[in-house]
Scaffold this motif. Structure first.
Motif, PDB file in Angstrom:
ATOM      1  N   HIS A 149       0.759  -1.261  -0.072  1.00 32.80           N
ATOM      2  CA  HIS A 149      -0.035   0.015  -0.057  1.00 32.80           C
ATOM      3  C   HIS A 149       0.763   1.296   0.037  1.00 32.80           C
ATOM      4  CE1 HIS A 149      -3.364   2.431   0.530  1.00 32.80           C
ATOM      5  NE2 HIS A 149      -2.792   3.119   1.669  1.00 32.80           N
ATOM      6  N   GLU A 150       0.936   1.911  -1.151  1.00 34.62           N
ATOM      7  CA  GLU A 150       1.868   3.053  -1.309  1.00 34.62           C
ATOM      8  C   GLU A 150       3.185   2.843  -1.007  1.00 34.62           C
ATOM      9  OE1 GLU A 150      -0.604   6.188   0.636  1.00 34.62           O
ATOM     10  OE2 GLU A 150      -2.002   6.205  -0.718  1.00 34.62           O
ATOM     11  N   PHE A 151       3.761   3.356   0.226  1.00 39.60           N
ATOM     12  CA  PHE A 151       5.106   3.402   0.739  1.00 39.60           C
ATOM     13  C   PHE A 151       5.494   2.273   1.559  1.00 39.60           C
ATOM     14  CE2 PHE A 151       3.969   7.780  -0.502  1.00 39.60           C
ATOM     15  CZ  PHE A 151       4.691   7.936  -1.483  1.00 39.60           C
ATOM     16  N   GLU A 152       4.336   1.298   1.778  1.00 40.81           N
ATOM     17  CA  GLU A 152       4.282   0.484   3.022  1.00 40.81           C
ATOM     18  C   GLU A 152       3.949  -1.166   2.352  1.00 40.81           C
ATOM     19  OE1 GLU A 152       1.532   1.522   5.870  1.00 40.81           O
ATOM     20  OE2 GLU A 152       2.436   3.354   6.340  1.00 40.81           O
ATOM     21  N   GLY A 153       4.460  -1.894   3.327  1.00 37.75           N
ATOM     22  CA  GLY A 153       3.911  -3.503   2.973  1.00 37.75           C
ATOM     23  C   GLY A 153       3.995  -4.259   4.015  1.00 37.75           C
ATOM     24  N   GLN A 154       3.299  -5.322   4.027  1.00 36.77           N
ATOM     25  CA  GLN A 154       3.202  -6.251   5.238  1.00 36.77           C
ATOM     26  C   GLN A 154       3.485  -7.692   4.746  1.00 36.77           C
ATOM     27  OE1 GLN A 154      -1.079  -6.097   6.115  1.00 36.77           O
ATOM     28  NE2 GLN A 154      -0.913  -4.113   6.620  1.00 36.77           N
ATOM     29  N   VAL A 155       4.178  -8.484   5.819  1.00 43.98           N
ATOM     30  CA  VAL A 155       4.358  -9.829   5.504  1.00 43.98           C
ATOM     31  C   VAL A 155       4.103 -10.515   6.723  1.00 43.98           C
ATOM     32  CG1 VAL A 155       6.396 -11.398   4.914  1.00 43.98           C
ATOM     33  CG2 VAL A 155       6.636  -9.037   4.184  1.00 43.98           C
ATOM     34  N   LEU A 188       4.898   2.793  -4.520  1.00 42.28           N
ATOM     35  CA  LEU A 188       6.311   2.954  -4.880  1.00 42.28           C
ATOM     36  C   LEU A 188       7.176   1.749  -5.797  1.00 42.28           C
ATOM     37  CD1 LEU A 188       8.386   5.711  -4.874  1.00 42.28           C
ATOM     38  CD2 LEU A 188       8.964   4.646  -2.855  1.00 42.28           C
ATOM     39  N   GLY A 189       7.815   1.970  -6.697  1.00 40.96           N
ATOM     40  CA  GLY A 189       8.069   0.796  -7.438  1.00 40.96           C
ATOM     41  C   GLY A 189       8.958  -0.081  -6.627  1.00 40.96           C
ATOM     42  N   VAL A 190       9.777   0.620  -5.714  1.00 36.46           N
ATOM     43  CA  VAL A 190      10.600  -0.374  -4.963  1.00 36.46           C
ATOM     44  C   VAL A 190      10.345  -1.207  -4.060  1.00 36.46           C
ATOM     45  CG1 VAL A 190      11.665   1.223  -3.317  1.00 36.46           C
ATOM     46  CG2 VAL A 190      13.043  -0.158  -4.235  1.00 36.46           C
ATOM     47  N   ILE A 191       9.039  -0.802  -3.547  1.00 39.58           N
ATOM     48  CA  ILE A 191       8.249  -1.360  -2.372  1.00 39.58           C
ATOM     49  C   ILE A 191       7.907  -2.889  -2.718  1.00 39.58           C
ATOM     50  CG2 ILE A 191       6.464  -1.345  -0.437  1.00 39.58           C
ATOM     51  CD1 ILE A 191       8.465   0.907  -0.402  1.00 39.58           C
ATOM     52  N   PRO A 192       7.515  -3.243  -3.646  1.00 36.46           N
ATOM     53  CA  PRO A 192       7.209  -4.482  -3.945  1.00 36.46           C
ATOM     54  C   PRO A 192       8.479  -5.659  -4.000  1.00 36.46           C
ATOM     55  CG  PRO A 192       6.033  -3.280  -5.639  1.00 36.46           C
ATOM     56  CD  PRO A 192       6.977  -2.416  -4.887  1.00 36.46           C
ATOM     57  N   GLY A 193       9.606  -4.914  -4.505  1.00 33.91           N
ATOM     58  CA  GLY A 193      10.852  -5.562  -4.473  1.00 33.91           C
ATOM     59  C   GLY A 193      11.222  -6.131  -2.856  1.00 33.91           C
ATOM     60  N   ILE A 194      11.166  -5.122  -2.194  1.00 37.31           N
ATOM     61  CA  ILE A 194      11.563  -5.242  -0.758  1.00 37.31           C
ATOM     62  C   ILE A 194      10.652  -6.177   0.202  1.00 37.31           C
ATOM     63  CG2 ILE A 194      11.598  -4.118   1.507  1.00 37.31           C
ATOM     64  CD1 ILE A 194      12.312  -1.597   0.045  1.00 37.31           C
ATOM     65  N   ILE A 195       9.351  -6.271  -0.301  1.00 34.91           N
ATOM     66  CA  ILE A 195       8.344  -7.001   0.490  1.00 34.91           C
ATOM     67  C   ILE A 195       8.355  -8.508  -0.162  1.00 34.91           C
ATOM     68  CG2 ILE A 195       5.762  -7.558   0.872  1.00 34.91           C
ATOM     69  CD1 ILE A 195       7.217  -5.416   2.587  1.00 34.91           C
ATOM     70  N   GLY A 196       8.594  -8.401  -1.555  1.00 33.67           N
ATOM     71  CA  GLY A 196       8.853 -10.031  -2.369  1.00 33.67           C
ATOM     72  C   GLY A 196      10.131 -10.622  -1.668  1.00 33.67           C
ATOM     73  N   GLY A 216       2.309 -16.235  13.332  1.00 37.24           N
ATOM     74  CA  GLY A 216       1.767 -15.278  14.512  1.00 37.24           C
ATOM     75  C   GLY A 216       2.374 -13.963  14.819  1.00 37.24           C
ATOM     76  N   THR A 217       3.065 -13.338  13.731  1.00 37.90           N
ATOM     77  CA  THR A 217       3.501 -12.205  13.646  1.00 37.90           C
ATOM     78  C   THR A 217       3.311 -11.427  12.233  1.00 37.90           C
ATOM     79  OG1 THR A 217       5.481 -12.693  15.256  1.00 37.90           O
ATOM     80  CG2 THR A 217       5.750 -10.643  14.227  1.00 37.90           C
ATOM     81  N   LEU A 218       2.819 -10.191  12.394  1.00 40.59           N
ATOM     82  CA  LEU A 218       2.605  -9.320  11.232  1.00 40.59           C
ATOM     83  C   LEU A 218       3.945  -8.288  11.034  1.00 40.59           C
ATOM     84  CD1 LEU A 218       0.968  -8.495   8.617  1.00 40.59           C
ATOM     85  CD2 LEU A 218      -0.298  -6.875  10.378  1.00 40.59           C
ATOM     86  N   LEU A 219       4.434  -8.593  10.141  1.00 41.41           N
ATOM     87  CA  LEU A 219       5.770  -7.391   9.961  1.00 41.41           C
ATOM     88  C   LEU A 219       5.236  -6.262   8.808  1.00 41.41           C
ATOM     89  CD1 LEU A 219       8.833  -6.746  10.287  1.00 41.41           C
ATOM     90  CD2 LEU A 219       9.022  -7.948   7.929  1.00 41.41           C
ATOM     91  N   ILE A 220       5.354  -5.225   9.524  1.00 36.39           N
ATOM     92  CA  ILE A 220       4.833  -3.938   8.695  1.00 36.39           C
ATOM     93  C   ILE A 220       6.035  -3.044   8.393  1.00 36.39           C
ATOM     94  CG2 ILE A 220       3.537  -1.882   8.686  1.00 36.39           C
ATOM     95  CD1 ILE A 220       1.576  -3.202  10.731  1.00 36.39           C
ATOM     96  N   PHE A 221       6.238  -2.891   7.106  1.00 34.12           N
ATOM     97  CA  PHE A 221       7.309  -2.116   6.545  1.00 34.12           C
ATOM     98  C   PHE A 221       7.167  -0.715   6.218  1.00 34.12           C
ATOM     99  CE2 PHE A 221      10.259  -0.611   3.014  1.00 34.12           C
ATOM    100  CZ  PHE A 221      11.241  -0.315   3.383  1.00 34.12           C
ATOM    101  N   ASP A 222       7.664   0.339   6.627  1.00 30.55           N
ATOM    102  CA  ASP A 222       7.260   1.892   6.221  1.00 30.55           C
ATOM    103  C   ASP A 222       8.737   2.272   5.272  1.00 30.55           C
ATOM    104  OD1 ASP A 222       7.008   4.351   5.863  1.00 30.55           O
ATOM    105  OD2 ASP A 222       6.365   4.996   8.020  1.00 30.55           O
ATOM    106  N   GLY A 223       8.642   2.253   4.192  1.00 31.55           N
ATOM    107  CA  GLY A 223       9.510   2.754   3.287  1.00 31.55           C
ATOM    108  C   GLY A 223      10.308   3.985   3.407  1.00 31.55           C
ATOM    109  N   LEU A 224       9.226   4.981   3.714  1.00 29.19           N
ATOM    110  CA  LEU A 224       9.505   6.309   3.999  1.00 29.19           C
ATOM    111  C   LEU A 224      10.369   6.735   5.188  1.00 29.19           C
ATOM    112  CD1 LEU A 224       6.478   8.416   3.115  1.00 29.19           C
ATOM    113  CD2 LEU A 224       8.360   7.964   1.561  1.00 29.19           C
ATOM    114  N   SER A 225      10.166   5.793   6.333  1.00 32.55           N
ATOM    115  CA  SER A 225      10.954   6.148   7.510  1.00 32.55           C
ATOM    116  C   SER A 225      12.169   4.829   7.597  1.00 32.55           C
ATOM    117  CB  SER A 225      10.188   6.166   8.804  1.00 32.55           C
ATOM    118  OG  SER A 225       9.493   5.013   8.963  1.00 32.55           O
ATOM    119  N   GLN A 226      11.991   3.806   6.737  1.00 35.52           N
ATOM    120  CA  GLN A 226      12.703   2.622   6.793  1.00 35.52           C
ATOM    121  C   GLN A 226      12.654   1.994   8.405  1.00 35.52           C
ATOM    122  OE1 GLN A 226      14.160   0.949   4.496  1.00 35.52           O
ATOM    123  NE2 GLN A 226      15.591   2.196   3.229  1.00 35.52           N
TER     124      GLN A 226
END
Length: 356
Positions: A149-155, A188-196, A216-226
């Motif tokens: 989602h935009e600048f974020e991702g979840q795994v 943002l184009g690079v976010i799918p690469g990071i999450i993938g 049992g853990t949701l990892l949330i990545f914020d690309g703007l703040s790393q």
């Protein structure tokens, strides 16, 4: 197996030849060969997973190239599945590839998934995620989840050794108008690469037994703040007892009378002066649009209502049907006229047009 090929992995003391052999005998199904699926496939293929299955039924679009870096300009319009297969074979000829030129449905999900040890969800829609979850619970297969989602991702990793499922974290599917839409919100184009890549890492951990998977853990990545944030959640026992798939995983709208099918819309296009409001972005509109259509992006709809003629019906269109539904709910109580939306959007119409 060519031992020299994987030497940089096998010399790792906590990985070694034993883990490499586990990868060689592993069978992984990747659902989707888009923004998430591309890095997942490339790395699992390069690292030596023995069998990769790919479920994909879309073609390459110019707008994909910003993030789906496996594809090139010369391949726009070609089936993603065939292009991905050719490039993965060129990358690692030792991998056995099984391709499924279809969408995952309640009718084929169990038959396809049962052949694999693990499923990687590289899709971009809620219905397929819930379908994957339910099939994996029934077949006792773990699956690796990723979302953008935009600048974020979840795994996360679901259904791993009796652990929580996707429904334990997200019990119910959001309504059609509540779903995030990447065509509208972007990514943002690079976010799918990071999450993938994080998904590929989780798949390797599950397959080889190294490290601690995100069960049992949701990892949330914020690309703007790393920054990374972890949210823990527990298993709900009832979610582990599923014995059948749902009849349909499509979202149900309370307003079913305002949608028109592709075949009906095709007939309407033969008429003159049909009022079509295209709520996509100007860039999407310039790429393809119906001759009679007027472009009013969804974000500008409330400020440009005066441009809509209330003396005749309004036909709302977008790429997939999500934004046109939102537009309907914005306009239905504002203008005294009849509104319709093209079911499944332009994507669905074009598939109908090709088949007829």
């Amino acid at each position: 197996m060519n031992t020299k090929r994987y030497i940089r992995q096998t010399i790792l003391k906590s990985f070694g030849a034993e883990a490499q052999q586990k990868l060689k005998t592993a069978k992984v199904l990747v659902v989707g060969a888009g923004g998430l699926g591309v890095p997942v496939l490339q790395y699992l293929n390069a690292m030596g997973v023995g069998v990769l299955g790919i479920v994909e039924n879309d073609t390459i679009d110019l707008s994909n190239l910003q993030r789906q870096v496996l594809y090139s300009e010369a391949e726009v319009g070609l089936p993603k599945l065939e292009v991905a297969r050719q490039k993965l074979v060129a990358q690692n000829s030792e991998t056995v590839l099984h391709t499924y030129a279809t969408f995952l449905t309640p009718g084929n999900a169990l038959e396809i998934i049962e052949k694999y040890d693990l499923v990687v969800d590289a899709t971009d829609n809620f219905p397929t995620r819930y379908l994957i979850n339910d099939a994996c619970v029934m077949l006792q297969k773990p699956f690796v989840y990723g979302a953008l989602h935009e600048f974020e991702g979840q795994v996360s990793v679901f259904n791993y050794k009796g652990g929580p499922t996707y429904r334990c974290l997200f019990p119910t599917m959001p309504g059609k108008g509540e779903m995030p839409d990447c065509n509208e919100n972007g990514v943002l184009g690079v976010i799918p690469g990071i999450i993938g890549n994080l998904q590929a890492l989780e798949a390797v951990k599950v397959l080889t037994g190294i490290g601690k998977p995100l069960a049992g853990t949701l990892l949330i990545f914020d690309g703007l703040s790393q920054q990374y944030q972890k949210i823990n959640f527990e298993a709900v026992k009832e979610n582990l007892k599923r014995t059948a798939l749902e009849t349909s995983y499509e979202t149900i709208s309370c307003d079913t009378d305002f949608s028109i099918s592709a075949d009906v819309f095709s007939s309407l296009l033969q008429q003159k002066n049909i009022q079509i409001i295209d709520v996509r972005t100007p860039l999407e509109f310039s790429d393809f649009h119906f001759e009679e259509a007027k472009n009013i992006p969804l974000q500008e709809l409330t400020t440009r209502i005066s441009e809509i003629d209330s003396s005749q019906p309004v036909y709302l269109v977008c790429q997939s049907g999500v934004r046109s539904t939102k537009a309907y709910h914005q306009l239905k109580d504002t203008i005294n006229t009849t509104f319709y939306e093209l079911e499944g959007g332009i994507n669905n119409y074009l598939k109908y047009a090709v088949s007829h």
